[in-house]
Write an enzyme that holds these catalytic residues in place. Structure first.
Site, PDB file in Angstrom:
ATOM      1  CG  HIS A 199      40.676  39.727  33.195  1.00 32.00           C
ATOM      2  ND1 HIS A 199      41.303  40.816  32.180  1.00 32.00           N
ATOM      3  CD2 HIS A 199      40.524  40.378  34.263  1.00 32.00           C
ATOM      4  CE1 HIS A 199      41.649  41.751  32.998  1.00 32.00           C
ATOM      5  NE2 HIS A 199      41.148  41.590  34.131  1.00 32.00           N
TER       6      HIS A 199
ATOM      7  CG  HIS B 124      40.514  40.899  39.595  1.00 32.75           C
ATOM      8  ND1 HIS B 124      41.784  41.119  39.555  1.00 32.75           N
ATOM      9  CD2 HIS B 124      40.248  41.477  38.449  1.00 32.75           C
ATOM     10  CE1 HIS B 124      42.243  41.713  38.604  1.00 32.75           C
ATOM     11  NE2 HIS B 124      41.239  42.036  37.816  1.00 32.75           N
TER      12      HIS B 124
ATOM     13  CG  HIS C  30      45.252  43.937  34.846  1.00 34.06           C
ATOM     14  ND1 HIS C  30      45.489  42.422  35.453  1.00 34.06           N
ATOM     15  CD2 HIS C  30      44.153  44.189  35.089  1.00 34.06           C
ATOM     16  CE1 HIS C  30      44.311  41.861  35.902  1.00 34.06           C
ATOM     17  NE2 HIS C  30      43.494  42.848  35.615  1.00 34.06           N
TER      18      HIS C  30
ATOM     19  CD  GLU D 228      42.246  48.536  33.535  1.00 33.85           C
ATOM     20  OE1 GLU D 228      43.093  48.099  34.280  1.00 33.85           O
ATOM     21  OE2 GLU D 228      41.262  48.437  34.012  1.00 33.85           O
TER      22      GLU D 228
ATOM     23  CG  ASP E 124      38.286  43.401  35.306  1.00 29.44           C
ATOM     24  OD1 ASP E 124      39.039  42.869  35.830  1.00 29.44           O
ATOM     25  OD2 ASP E 124      38.509  44.768  35.069  1.00 29.44           O
TER      26      ASP E 124
HETATM   27  N1  ADE Z   1      42.014  45.072  40.111  1.00 26.96           N
HETATM   28  C1  ADE Z   1      40.471  44.391  39.850  1.00 26.96           C
HETATM   29  N2  ADE Z   1      40.251  45.153  38.522  1.00 26.96           N
HETATM   30  C2  ADE Z   1      41.121  45.905  38.174  1.00 26.96           C
HETATM   31  C3  ADE Z   1      41.164  46.726  36.905  1.00 26.96           C
HETATM   32  N3  ADE Z   1      40.155  46.915  36.283  1.00 26.96           N
HETATM   33  N4  ADE Z   1      42.278  47.174  36.677  1.00 26.96           N
HETATM   34  C4  ADE Z   1      43.108  46.969  37.596  1.00 26.96           C
HETATM   35  N5  ADE Z   1      43.245  46.336  38.662  1.00 26.96           N
HETATM   36  C5  ADE Z   1      42.245  45.785  38.997  1.00 26.96           C
HETATM   37 ZN    ZN Z   2      41.393  42.865  35.904  1.00 30.44          ZN
END
Ligand code: ADE
Ligand code: ZN
Length: 347
Positions: free
Chosen positions: A18, A20, A196, A199, A278
């Site tokens: 996980h 990005h 996702h 969250e 993340d």
């Molecule tokens: N894109 C990058 N990080 C994110 C996150 N924590 N929640 C949603 N979209 C994201």
């Molecule tokens: Zn994420």
């Protein structure tokens, strides 16, 4: 009981599932690309770029980052650099998100994005001793039409480089069921599926992912334990969560500190909950820092941290022979590190 030093945990071999590319990019690189591409930069010092106190503010900064990314070379650079940074956090294999929805809005085609990203993955595999496959995340607020378009694009790419489809950006106020068709198309194409969910939104979104969309994994899953029946199902089916404890503190603001995060309880119950960063560039906190934070917050022994690293392999979508090779490599590196730090062999 063996407790590990921070440096030992940094060098521990890891899988990250996980992360990005946009949020993993270096602030100095974004400043450079913004200047070259004539994009107005909102701060004087690039280090100030990555300051945020809520998910919305975070996503606004994401927009600035994405406005600076225009050519295939730009995407190559951030992808390759973030894999260099991953290696310095002990990552041996990563499944990583890219989210073209932001730049598509600005007129950059997804094919340009993919040209740069895929070439960087091939180059990094050859140069850096790191395995990597990509996951295309569609942008939830851009709606079901965009989601389907992304599923169709992903379906047509080399599966060894683009292994799955996911979804990110805001969760609240989004009708997740609207994405059923996109996930069905991804499934028909043999793409792995993740989303996702849970969250800063409810456990119901996790349920939609695993029960209605055929998701093979869930990203975050912070709210899973709110629903005991769903928790049992996730445990029975061993559907992994890609948990990002510090992100949940810093970005989603759903928990005051890592020690209050449900990951320890999730793992105790038998959830295959993995540890991930993340957005390591934006948080200035990589997966090695995350391992240290988790070990400290829950008094985890080295054995438990090694188990977390091995769970990353289990939860990955690498082919079985690659998983077996990773396990052998991790066991051997665990032993070498223990011997170097004068610690007893693993039980
Ligand atoms: N894109 C990058 N990080 C994110 C996150 N924590 N929640 C949603 N979209 C994201
Ligand atoms: Zn994420």
């Amino acid at each position: 009981m063996t407790v590990a030093a921070a440096e030992h945990l940094r060098r521990l071999p890891k899988v990250e599932l996980h992360c990005h590319i946009e949020g993993a990019s270096r602030a100095s690189t974004i400043a450079d690309l913004a200047r070259r591409n004539g994009v107005e930069f909102p701060v004087d010092d690039p280090a100030d770029l990555y300051k945020f106190t809520s998910l919305n503010q975070f996503l606004d900064i994401y927009d600035v980052i994405c406005a600076s990314l225009q050519s295939a070379d730009d995407f190559h650079r951030i992808t390759y650099e973030c894999l260099e940074d991953a290696v310095s956090a002990g990552v041996r294999y990563r499944e990583m998100f890219f989210s073209p929805g932001f730049v598509i809005r600005l007129g950059v085609p997804v094919s340009t994005v993919w040209e740069g990203v895929s070439a960087a993955v091939v180059d990094a595999r050859a140069d850096l001793d790191v395995g990597c496959r990509m996951i295309l995340d569609f942008d939830k607020p851009s709606g079901p039409g965009h989601a389907l378009e992304m599923a169709e694009f992903a379906a047509a790419q080399d599966r060894d480089l683009l292994i799955g489809m996911g979804a990110d950006s805001v969760e609240r106020g989004i009708d997740h069921r609207a994405f059923a068709e996109a996930y069905a198309a991804a499934g028909r194409a043999g793409l792995k599926r993740t989303m996702h969910a849970g969250e800063d939104g409810p456990a119901e979104n996790i349920a939609i992912g695993v029960r209605e969309f055929g998701c093979d994994r869930i990203d975050h899953g912070f709210r899973l334990l709110d629903d005991p029946a769903l928790t049992d199902e996730i445990i029975d089916r061993q559907i992994p969560l890609t948990v990002c404890p510090t992100s949940n503190v810093m970005i989603a603001n759903v928990v005051p500190d890592v020690a209050s995060h449900p990951i320890a309880r999730q793992r105790e119950l038998g959830v295959l909950a993995t540890v991930n960063s993340d957005d390591p560039g934006m948080m200035r906190f990589d997966v090695a820092d995350e391992y240290v934070a988790v070990a400290e917050a829950f008094d985890y022994t080295l054995e438990e941290m090694e188990a977390i690293a091995l769970d990353g392999i289990e939860a990955s979508w690498a082919p079985d022979d690659e998983k077996a090779a990773l396990r052998r490599r991790f066991e051997s590196e665990f032993a070498d590190l223990r011997s170097e730090y004068g610690l007893p062999a693993r039980a």
